[in-house]
Design an enzyme around this catalytic site. Structure first.
Site, PDB file in Angstrom:
ATOM      1  N   GLU A   1       0.829  -1.211   0.000  1.00  0.00           N
ATOM      2  CA  GLU A   1       0.000   0.000   0.000  1.00  0.00           C
ATOM      3  C   GLU A   1       0.863   1.260   0.000  1.00  0.00           C
ATOM      4  O   GLU A   1       1.978   1.254   0.520  1.00  0.00           O
ATOM      5  CB  GLU A   1      -0.934  -0.001   1.222  1.00  0.00           C
ATOM      6  CG  GLU A   1      -2.005  -1.076   1.093  1.00  0.00           C
ATOM      7  CD  GLU A   1      -2.962  -1.166   2.270  1.00  0.00           C
ATOM      8  OE1 GLU A   1      -4.122  -1.528   2.043  1.00  0.00           O
ATOM      9  OE2 GLU A   1      -2.559  -0.898   3.418  1.00  0.00           O
TER      10      GLU A   1
ATOM     11  N   CYS B   1       3.551   8.519   1.267  1.00  0.00           N
ATOM     12  CA  CYS B   1       4.100   7.570   2.225  1.00  0.00           C
ATOM     13  C   CYS B   1       4.296   6.258   1.481  1.00  0.00           C
ATOM     14  O   CYS B   1       3.319   5.659   1.025  1.00  0.00           O
ATOM     15  CB  CYS B   1       3.111   7.431   3.384  1.00  0.00           C
ATOM     16  SG  CYS B   1       3.618   6.209   4.595  1.00  0.00           S
TER      17      CYS B   1
ATOM     18  N   CYS C   1       6.412  -6.966   6.920  1.00  0.00           N
ATOM     19  CA  CYS C   1       7.501  -6.484   7.778  1.00  0.00           C
ATOM     20  C   CYS C   1       7.864  -7.590   8.766  1.00  0.00           C
ATOM     21  O   CYS C   1       6.985  -8.300   9.255  1.00  0.00           O
ATOM     22  CB  CYS C   1       7.050  -5.240   8.548  1.00  0.00           C
ATOM     23  SG  CYS C   1       8.398  -4.477   9.505  1.00  0.00           S
TER      24      CYS C   1
ATOM     25  N   CYS D   1       6.396  -5.525  15.575  1.00  0.00           N
ATOM     26  CA  CYS D   1       5.856  -4.627  16.605  1.00  0.00           C
ATOM     27  C   CYS D   1       4.364  -4.967  16.724  1.00  0.00           C
ATOM     28  O   CYS D   1       3.626  -4.905  15.737  1.00  0.00           O
ATOM     29  CB  CYS D   1       6.034  -3.165  16.210  1.00  0.00           C
ATOM     30  SG  CYS D   1       7.755  -2.713  15.889  1.00  0.00           S
TER      31      CYS D   1
ATOM     32  N   CYS E   1       1.366  -2.718  15.424  1.00  0.00           N
ATOM     33  CA  CYS E   1       1.374  -2.280  14.024  1.00  0.00           C
ATOM     34  C   CYS E   1       0.779  -3.374  13.145  1.00  0.00           C
ATOM     35  O   CYS E   1       1.196  -4.535  13.222  1.00  0.00           O
ATOM     36  CB  CYS E   1       2.818  -1.984  13.603  1.00  0.00           C
ATOM     37  SG  CYS E   1       2.980  -1.582  11.853  1.00  0.00           S
TER      38      CYS E   1
ATOM     39  N   GLY F   1       6.816  -2.065   5.998  1.00  0.00           N
ATOM     40  CA  GLY F   1       8.201  -2.530   5.969  1.00  0.00           C
ATOM     41  C   GLY F   1       9.158  -1.684   6.769  1.00  0.00           C
ATOM     42  O   GLY F   1       8.828  -0.596   7.232  1.00  0.00           O
TER      43      GLY F   1
ATOM     44  N   CYS G   1      -0.928   5.758  10.269  1.00  0.00           N
ATOM     45  CA  CYS G   1       0.292   5.115  10.757  1.00  0.00           C
ATOM     46  C   CYS G   1      -0.026   3.767  11.392  1.00  0.00           C
ATOM     47  O   CYS G   1      -0.875   3.680  12.272  1.00  0.00           O
ATOM     48  CB  CYS G   1       0.957   5.964  11.834  1.00  0.00           C
ATOM     49  SG  CYS G   1       1.353   7.605  11.286  1.00  0.00           S
TER      50      CYS G   1
HETATM   51  N1  SAH Z   1       9.292   0.267  10.023  1.00  0.00           N
HETATM   52  C1  SAH Z   1       9.541   1.687  10.035  1.00  0.00           C
HETATM   53  C2  SAH Z   1       8.656   2.429   9.045  1.00  0.00           C
HETATM   54  C3  SAH Z   1       7.197   2.442   9.418  1.00  0.00           C
HETATM   55  S1  SAH Z   1       6.769   4.054   9.876  1.00  0.00           S
HETATM   56  C4  SAH Z   1       9.381   2.218  11.430  1.00  0.00           C
HETATM   57  O1  SAH Z   1       8.956   1.467  12.304  1.00  0.00           O
HETATM   58  O2  SAH Z   1       9.747   3.356  11.688  1.00  0.00           O
HETATM   59  C5  SAH Z   1       5.210   3.825  10.618  1.00  0.00           C
HETATM   60  C6  SAH Z   1       5.142   4.522  11.957  1.00  0.00           C
HETATM   61  O3  SAH Z   1       3.870   4.267  12.554  1.00  0.00           O
HETATM   62  C7  SAH Z   1       6.176   3.971  12.922  1.00  0.00           C
HETATM   63  O4  SAH Z   1       6.627   4.990  13.751  1.00  0.00           O
HETATM   64  C8  SAH Z   1       5.348   2.987  13.703  1.00  0.00           C
HETATM   65  O5  SAH Z   1       5.927   2.642  14.936  1.00  0.00           O
HETATM   66  C9  SAH Z   1       4.056   3.737  13.846  1.00  0.00           C
HETATM   67  N2  SAH Z   1       2.929   2.889  14.173  1.00  0.00           N
HETATM   68  C10 SAH Z   1       2.830   1.548  14.034  1.00  0.00           C
HETATM   69  N3  SAH Z   1       1.624   1.116  14.453  1.00  0.00           N
HETATM   70  C11 SAH Z   1       0.951   2.208  14.859  1.00  0.00           C
HETATM   71  C12 SAH Z   1      -0.352   2.409  15.366  1.00  0.00           C
HETATM   72  N4  SAH Z   1      -1.189   1.391  15.541  1.00  0.00           N
HETATM   73  N5  SAH Z   1      -0.720   3.660  15.659  1.00  0.00           N
HETATM   74  C13 SAH Z   1       0.117   4.701  15.461  1.00  0.00           C
HETATM   75  N6  SAH Z   1       1.352   4.571  14.974  1.00  0.00           N
HETATM   76  C14 SAH Z   1       1.770   3.336  14.683  1.00  0.00           C
END
Ligand code: SAH
Length: 347
Positions: free
Chosen positions: A88, A101, A108, A112, A115, A158, A332
């Site tokens: 996406e 974005c 990935c 986490c 996410c 990713g 995000c």
């Molecule tokens: N893998 C990289 C790029 C992804 S950026 C990274 O982790 O930085 C996406 C951002 O959204 C990251 O900061 C991630 O931690 C955050 N994120 C993930 N799940 C989320 C959620 N449920 N709500 C808000 N932010 C989230």
């Protein structure tokens, strides 16, 4: 498989021997100035268009697009042409600019738990061309609305620094050929320390964002499992090296999770970490967006504001991220590209 957007200009020229140099220029400008698919580059003769398209196919197939925020946020679902893997891309229009974005991997591996991409697991790395093509296709959309993309965030599906080489090749194409300056390119990482070092040694000063989410190791081990391999101290050392090399401010991303990382203690620990960098890190607070595999909610609106105010009182620089596309699962942490979500909550 290498697609047209994977090729350097020299490789593209070499693949059509006998064509005059101005044809290569027309082709290259068609791709990276007008953002056209090869078969629509009308400055080229039809036979050459057909030949080049057959030789170097595109790598993404648009499957679906969903729109929200009154048309200001558009989420594209693409399949990678070789294996129908879904990814996406999110295009966000602002008053006088647009941000894309981009995804850097299908899925990935960082797991986490909060996410959606992490919940779905890893499929494969994207090639540089697959990353660049997301920018080209969304730039084409923006252009049709007389808008211009001037910000790229590597914050889609990713972990960019687990696929650093392809990401860097994409950065160079986006910078050199599409013409977006390094200060408008942001790479977000979960905190892959060797990747930050490699990035620090790269020539362009792109922005670095670090998905911190916890400022002490026991909590970060749970929220961001890669912390067990690269704990906070080594992550901060890598950030300091990046700053020394690039002289740009680093951003810390912090998804506020109700009762988990939004306490006064968290604010103090976070402010200390941010202020331990020079220049001090900018803190970007993201109220946690809902995902299928994570039951804990985001902090209530009032707590988000309080937490921000607390950070500011502690001398840290903090803002709340303007959330886009939540209702179309484009915000995000919500990108799962329609994949069945495998629940991988950390212990
Ligand atoms: N893998 C990289 C790029 C992804 S950026 C990274 O982790 O930085 C996406 C951002 O959204 C990251 O900061 C991630 O931690 C955050 N994120 C993930 N799940 C989320 C959620 N449920 N709500 C808000 N932010 C989230």
């Amino acid at each position: 498989m290498r697609s047209i957007h994977d090729l350097t200009r020299e490789e593209l020229a070499a693949s059509i021997p006998g064509e005059p140099a101005y044809r290569v220029t027309q082709l290259w400008e068609g791709l990276y100035r007008q953002f056209l698919p090869v078969d629509e580059i009308r400055t080229l003769p039809a036979a050459l268009r057909g030949h080049v398209s057959a030789l170097h196919p595109a790598s993404l197939v648009e499957v679906e697009r969903v729109v929200s925020d009154d048309g200001e946020t558009v989420k594209f679902l693409y399949h990678l042409a070789d294996g129908l893997h879904p990814i996406e891309t999110v295009l966000m229009y602002y008053r006088d600019r647009a941000t894309v974005c981009v995804s850097t991997q299908a899925g990935c591996a960082m797991a986490c738990g909060f996410c959606a991409t992490g919940q779905a697991g890893f499929t494969r790395h994207l090639t540089a061309g697959e990353i660049v093509e997301q920018v080209v296709r969304t730039a084409r959309e923006a252009r049709a609305l007389e808008q211009r993309i001037d910000n790229i965030v590597f914050m889609g599906m990713g972990e960019p620094l687990a696929n650093e080489e392809a990401v860097w090749a994409a950065v160079e194409r986006i910078h050199d050929d599409i013409g977006i300056s390094a200060r408008h390119l942001t790479i977000s990482t979960v905190g892959i320390v060797p990747g930050i070092r490699t990035l620090a040694a790269r020539p362009l000063p792109v922005n670095l964002a670090v998905s911190l989410h916890a400022a002490r190791n026991d909590l970060r081990d749970e929220l961001v499992p890669i912390n067990r391999r690269y704990p906070i101290e080594s992550l901060m050392t890598a950030c300091r090296e990046y700053l020394a090399e690039k002289n740009r401010r680093i951003t810390f991303e912090w998804a506020l999770i109700d009762g988990v990382n939004d306490t006064d203690r968290d604010a103090r620990e976070l402010a200390d970490l941010a202020r331990s960098l020079s220049p001090s890190a900018h803190i970007n607070l993201i109220p946690l967006n809902p995902t299928p595999g994570w039951p804990t909610k985001g902090s209530p609106r009032r707590r988000v504001t309080e937490f921000r105010d607390l950070l500011v009182d502690l001398g840290a620089n903090a803002t709340v991220r303007n959330n886009r596309g939540t209702e179309i699962a484009a915000a995000c942490g919500q990108l799962a590209a329609g994949q069945p979500v495998r629940i991988t909550r950390p212990r």
